[in-house]
Structure formats: structure tokens, C-alpha cells
Design an enzyme around this catalytic site. Structure first.
Site, PDB file in Angstrom:
ATOM      1  N   CYS A 232       0.836  -1.198   0.000  1.00  0.00           N
ATOM      2  CA  CYS A 232       0.000   0.000   0.000  1.00  0.00           C
ATOM      3  C   CYS A 232       0.878   1.258   0.000  1.00  0.00           C
ATOM      4  CB  CYS A 232      -0.981  -0.041   1.165  1.00  0.00           C
ATOM      5  SG  CYS A 232      -2.416   0.985   0.849  1.00  0.00           S
TER       6      CYS A 232
ATOM      7  N   HIS B  30      -3.445  -4.766   0.378  1.00  0.00           N
ATOM      8  CA  HIS B  30      -2.728  -5.370   1.521  1.00  0.00           C
ATOM      9  C   HIS B  30      -2.740  -6.891   1.399  1.00  0.00           C
ATOM     10  CE1 HIS B  30      -2.206  -1.765   4.026  1.00  0.00           C
ATOM     11  NE2 HIS B  30      -3.328  -1.357   3.470  1.00  0.00           N
TER      12      HIS B  30
ATOM     13  N   GLU C  41      -1.111  -8.989   2.941  1.00  0.00           N
ATOM     14  CA  GLU C  41      -0.910  -9.666   4.234  1.00  0.00           C
ATOM     15  C   GLU C  41      -2.220 -10.185   4.835  1.00  0.00           C
ATOM     16  OE1 GLU C  41      -0.407  -6.457   3.616  1.00  0.00           O
ATOM     17  OE2 GLU C  41      -0.885  -5.154   5.314  1.00  0.00           O
TER      18      GLU C  41
HETATM   19  N1  GLN Z   1      -1.871   6.661   3.178  1.00  0.00           N
HETATM   20  C1  GLN Z   1      -1.981   5.989   1.931  1.00  0.00           C
HETATM   21  C2  GLN Z   1      -3.349   6.118   1.317  1.00  0.00           C
HETATM   22  O1  GLN Z   1      -4.285   6.476   1.995  1.00  0.00           O
HETATM   23  C3  GLN Z   1      -1.626   4.529   2.099  1.00  0.00           C
HETATM   24  C4  GLN Z   1      -2.626   3.785   2.941  1.00  0.00           C
HETATM   25  C5  GLN Z   1      -2.106   2.464   3.439  1.00  0.00           C
HETATM   26  O2  GLN Z   1      -0.921   2.196   3.378  1.00  0.00           O
HETATM   27  N2  GLN Z   1      -2.983   1.638   3.950  1.00  0.00           N
HETATM   28  O3  GLN Z   1      -3.528   5.864   0.150  1.00  0.00           O
END
Ligand code: GLN
Length: 538
Positions: free
Chosen positions: A384, A512, A514
């Protein structure tokens, strides 16, 4: 339709005893007998959901397919029972109260007096019934957060009493407690457990099964004593001694016949528990000797719980190659300060993960970490935020767009090049959670890419939690220079996976991975990451 049977898990003496592991291990044992199982968490705190709670206090926010932002315990449940759960499986006191209050404002109670009993307790029970119906489970395990004796927990225990009144023998009560060790007398003590059970009984609930946590072996005589004083069958006092790995727990409990004890009490007939997958998995874990060191460049350093699923996914991938994973925390603020020790870590670790995150702190250091990995052929996995960092670094140092930035980190609008920007179709999002894109979405993977090689699949579904995304304006420029967009949404509008040409493994995902990794079935992106490291080390 078959009747759902319920198991309710409470905790006594203190928190952090691993009620979640007891709940999910029990569910896993029954899943192995072919039953449909599900697990639910009831949290007595007043927050409406865990989405906005600080990882400092509460660990990671776990995201489900349907976009629910939940307590990290749901992550344990899913890893243990390998069944996708739903937002119905995570209920806080805040959610219960807010629904009751909204109904009161809508006049649904016809002017009646709204009380904790029966309205709040009734609402909690209706939430359980709804979730059990939704999950169509044969066995529905419910973990009540907190410790018996907590003020907030009382309505939940009263609900349990009512539940037993309503469903009788279809509800089984499990209590997880601690036997503290006293060094001076070199013994484990049962009194706190007795008092905790007494407190539970004061609320009208007698446990059917007690799990005794201890770091050392528990003498049989003590288990008997607990049984006698707490009015529980002797065989139903189960030692829960600290194990090397949480994944050994279902096997350990089964050694004490947990499956049979529960089936007898809940009147399940002739179940055959087949835990061979667990046995194989745990054996493989034990075989892992060689250590791989993975750098984790996040924001909440040294806080395992804040990155629980990431660490579990890395470990699972390690075990697939008989490697033990050791985490080296990398403090990216120190990287920004050119701290020698911290910079040295970049050299020493075998690969680096830049996990998800929000806010500006330490991001410049993360960009430097990505630059190091790109220029030193060091395996890099961006999750992400980590994938967004990868793009910003590439823009600045390869495409020479010096002011490349994410809109998230550019409040003062100093940059003309928002490589990462606020999601274009943000307004169309109707899923819960306000402005974030949450939950599972499909991703299409381009053939011939590294992503395709590791996934061995062209269409996948992955879980998201973000507000920002890759800015399509820059796509051609990036791809021309070897920054490959290997995964997108099916309509190709949203960048989902990015990777570098001419690098052993530098890959980032807007989602994600994970959250979908399982202890004995690591996620392909983690599996590929560890595979690349193993190859590099040869
Ligand atoms: N802050 C970034 C976004 O909102 C990444 C979010 C995250 O890593 N879950 O896109």
C-alpha cells in the site's frame, strides 16, 4: 436448517492471555471435522469500530473482504479457520449503543424507558444471532473482549446469561485465566482463577471449560484443584501452557481431547478431527533453522502488533522455504538524519518491507530506503503506502521529476507533480468507512510480469484500505523507463501492482496482501519475496 451451536469465550485475571487464540483454535479443531465454523469478536469499548483506533494502543486494523475495519483478533480467526468473515463478526459496545440510541430517536421504543437490561443486552444478543445466521455456521464461537470484572464488560456477561437461558445446552461457556507463578515459593497459584470464576458466577454464568494459562508446566494436582473449586469437570480444565508457536495450540488442545469434550457437551455425534494439515505445517515450522532478516520500515517501530499480519505473512513465507524470519525494525526518521547505525541496517538485512501507513512522518526516509533497494538490487516489498513510496522514488531519481510527491504529504501544495493523488473515483465509493476504499476488489494481472509469475494467475481479489492512488497521467513515462504496471483494476483505471524491470524483486501493491496470507499457505507476493531472497543468498 441445522441449529447453530454457540461457544462463548471470556477471559479472567488479566488481559493478553490469548482468548483469541483459544477461540480460533477451538474453531479450527471443529473445522477439521468438516463443520462450518465462524468466529465473532465482541469488544466492550465505546469506539464504534476499531478503524480509527491508534495502532499504538490497539495494534493493526484488520480489513475484511466486505471492507469492515476490525480488531486484529479477526486476523487471528481468519488465519486459523481460513474462512472469510464478515463485518457482522465484529461488534463493539459503541456500535450497540449507537444503534440503540438511533432507534430511540426514531421512536422505535414507543416512549419506553431504554435500559442496559434488556435493551443493550438484547441488542448484543441480536447482533450475535444476526452474525450466526449470516455465517451459516454449525459452530459459532464468540469472544468477549476484556476481562471479567471490567465495568464495560458487564452488559456482555449479562447477555451471556440471557443467551444461556434462551438457548440452553446449545451454548457452551469457556473461560481463559492465568495461573501466576511465584518465584519465592516456586509455584503456580490458582486463587486468581478461583476469584475470576467466582466473579463470572456472580454474573450468573458458570464456565463449562477452563483454560489455564501459564508459562511453565502445570502440575495435574493444580488442574484438579481448579476443577474442584470452580465446579468444572476435571477433564474440562485444560492447560494452556505457552507454546513456541501459536499454530501449535490446536494440536496441544486436541491432545487434551478438546474436540471430544466440546462435542459431548454440545451433543455433536461421531466427529472425526483431522488435524494432519496442522501437524504438517507445525513440523515444517520446526524444521526451519536458517534465519533470514527482513527489514520492516514502518512508523510504529518495535510494535509487533501494529504489523501483525505483515509479520505473520513474512513468517509463513519463510517457513515455506524452511527459513526463520527475524524482523529488523528500520526507523526511517533516523534514515532521514543519516544515522550510521540505521543506514547500516539497510546493508545487513536480506530484504525490506515498507508496510502500509498514513501521514507524513518518516516518509522521506522511506523514499531513501526504496532508493537503496532499487540501486542495490535488494529485494523490496511495498504494501500500500510502500508501493506509493516506490513510485515517488522512481519519479524523483529515475524520471528526474524532482518534486514528485504524494498529495497526502503535500498539504501546502508545493509540488506540481502528484505522482500519487487522491483517488479519482472517490465520490463513487459507497462502501462504509467514509472516504477510504475498503475491502476486496478484483485485480487483473498482466501476463509475462513478475506479479504473474508469483501469482500464477491472471485474476485475483485483494483487500484494500487507502485514499490515494497512482496518478494515471504519469503511466506512459513510468512504463517507458522500466517501471511496470503489472496489475490493475479490471477496467484498467486503477493501478494495483507495480514492479521494476531488471531487479531481482522490487514490487509494490496498492492493496494489503498480508490480510489474505495463511500460516500454511503464504501469500504469493510474500512467497515470491522470500524466494527471491533465498535465490540471492545462494
Ligand atoms: N496513506 C496511503 C493512502 O491512503 C496509504 C494507505 C495504506 O498504506 N494503507 O492511500
Amino acid at each position: 436448517m441445522k441449529r447453530t451451536k454457540f461457544i462463548v469465550v471470556t477471559g479472567g485475571v488479566c488481559s493478553s492471555l490469548g482468548k483469541g487464540i483459544v477461540a480460533s483454535s477451538t474453531a479450527a479443531i471443529f473445522k477439521s471435522a468438516g463443520l462450518k465454523v465462524a468466529v465473532m469478536k465482541l469488544d466492550p469499548y465505546i469506539n464504534v469500530d476499531p478503524g480509527t483506533m491508534s495502532p499504538f494502543q490497539h495494534g493493526e486494523v484488520f480489513v475484511l473482504d466486505d471492507g469492515a475495519e476490525t480488531d486484529l483478533d479477526l486476523g487471528h480467526y481468519e488465519r486459523f479457520i481460513d474462512t472469510p468473515l464478515s463485518s457482522f463478526c465484529s461488534v463493539t459496545a459503541g456500535k450497540v449503543y449507537s444503534e440503540v440510541l438511533t432507534e430511540e430517536r426514531e421512536g422505535k421504543y414507543l416512549g419506553g424507558t431504554i435500559q442496559v437490561v434488556p435493551h443493550i443486552t438484547g441488542k448484543i444478543l441480536s447482533k450475535i444471532e444476526l452474525a450466526a445466521k449470516k455465517m451459516k455456521a454449525d459452530i459459532f464461537v464468540i469472544e468477549i473482549g476484556g476481562t471479567v470484572g471490567d465495568i464495560e464488560g458487564e452488559p456482555f456477561l449479562e447477555m451471556l446469561r440471557q443467551m444461556r437461558y434462551k438457548y440452553g445446552k446449545d451454548v457452551l461457556s469457556m473461560h481463559v485465566t492465568l495461573l501466576p507463578y511465584l518465584a519465592a515459593s516456586n509455584e503456580l497459584k490458582t486463587k486468581p482463577t478461583q476469584l475470576s470464576v467466582r466473579e463470572l458466577r456472580r454474573m450468573g454464568v458458570t464456565p463449562d471449560i477452563i483454560f489455564c494459562r501459564a508459562d511453565t508446566k502445570i502440575p495435574k494436582a493444580l488442574l484438579k484443584k481448579v476443577a474442584y473449586f470452580c465446579d468444572v469437570d476435571e477433564e474440562a480444565v485444560i492447560p494452556a501452557e505457552t507454546a513456541h508457536s501459536i499454530y501449535e495450540i490446536p494440536l496441544k488442545f486436541q491432545k487434551y481431547n478438546l474436540g471430544k469434550i466440546v462435542s459431548d457437551k454440545l451433543k455433536f455425534k461421531r466427529l472425526k478431527f483431522k488435524l494432519s494439515e496442522w501437524e504438517k505445517g507445525v513440523m515444517a515450522m520446526k524444521k526451519a533453522k536458517q534465519i533470514l532478516t527482513i527489514g520492516l520500515a514502518g512508523k510504529y517501530n518495535e510494535l509487533d502488533d501494529a504489523y501483525l499480519s505483515v509479520i505473520e505473512a513474512a513468517k509463513a513465507a519463510g517457513f515455506a522455504f524452511q527459513k526463520k524470519i527475524q524482523i529488523q525494525w528500520i526507523d526511517t526518521e533516523k534514515i532521514e538524519d543519516k544515522d550510521k547505525n540505521e543506514l547500516q541496517k539497510l546493508e545487513e538485512v536480506d530484504g525490506i518491507i515498507v508496510p502500509g501507513g498514513f501521514g507524513n512522518r518518516g516518509t522521506e526516509g522511506k523514499i531513501q530506503v526504496a532508493q537503496y533497494c532499487r540501486t542495490h538490487q535488494k529485494p523490496y516489498l511495498g504494501l500500500c503506502l510502500g508501493s506509493q513510496i516506490m513510485a515517488i522514488e522512481f519519479a524523483r531519481n529515475v524520471l528526474n521529476i524532482k518534486d514528485a510527491q504524494s498529495e497526502e504529504f503535500d498539504e501546502k501544495k508545493k509540488s506540481k507533480n502528484h505522482i500519487i493523488h487522491f483517488m479519482a473515483d472517490q465520490r463513487k465509493i459507497t462502501k462504509k468507512g467514509g472516504t477510504m476504499r475498503l475491502g476486496a476488489y478484483p485485480c487483473v494481472i498482466k501476463k509475462g510480469t513478475l506479479a504473474h509469475k508469483v501469482y500464477k494467475n491472471a485474476k485475483v481479489s485483494e483487500r484494500h484500505r487507502h485514499r490515494f492512488e497512482f496518478n494515471n497521467k504519469y503511466r506512459v513515462q513510468f512504463e517507458d523507463q522500466g517501471f511496470i504496471i503489472s496489475g490493475t483494476s479490471p477496467n484498467k483505471k486503477l493501478v494495483e501492482i507495480v514492479e521494476l524491470k531488471n531487479h531481482p524483486y522490487m514490487i509494490g501493491s496498492q492493496f494489503h496482501p498480508e490480510f489474505l496470507s495463511r500460516p500454511f499457505r503464504p501469500h504469493p507476493l510474500f512467497h515470491g519475496f522470500i524466494e527471491a531472497i533465498v535465490k540471492e543468498k545462494k
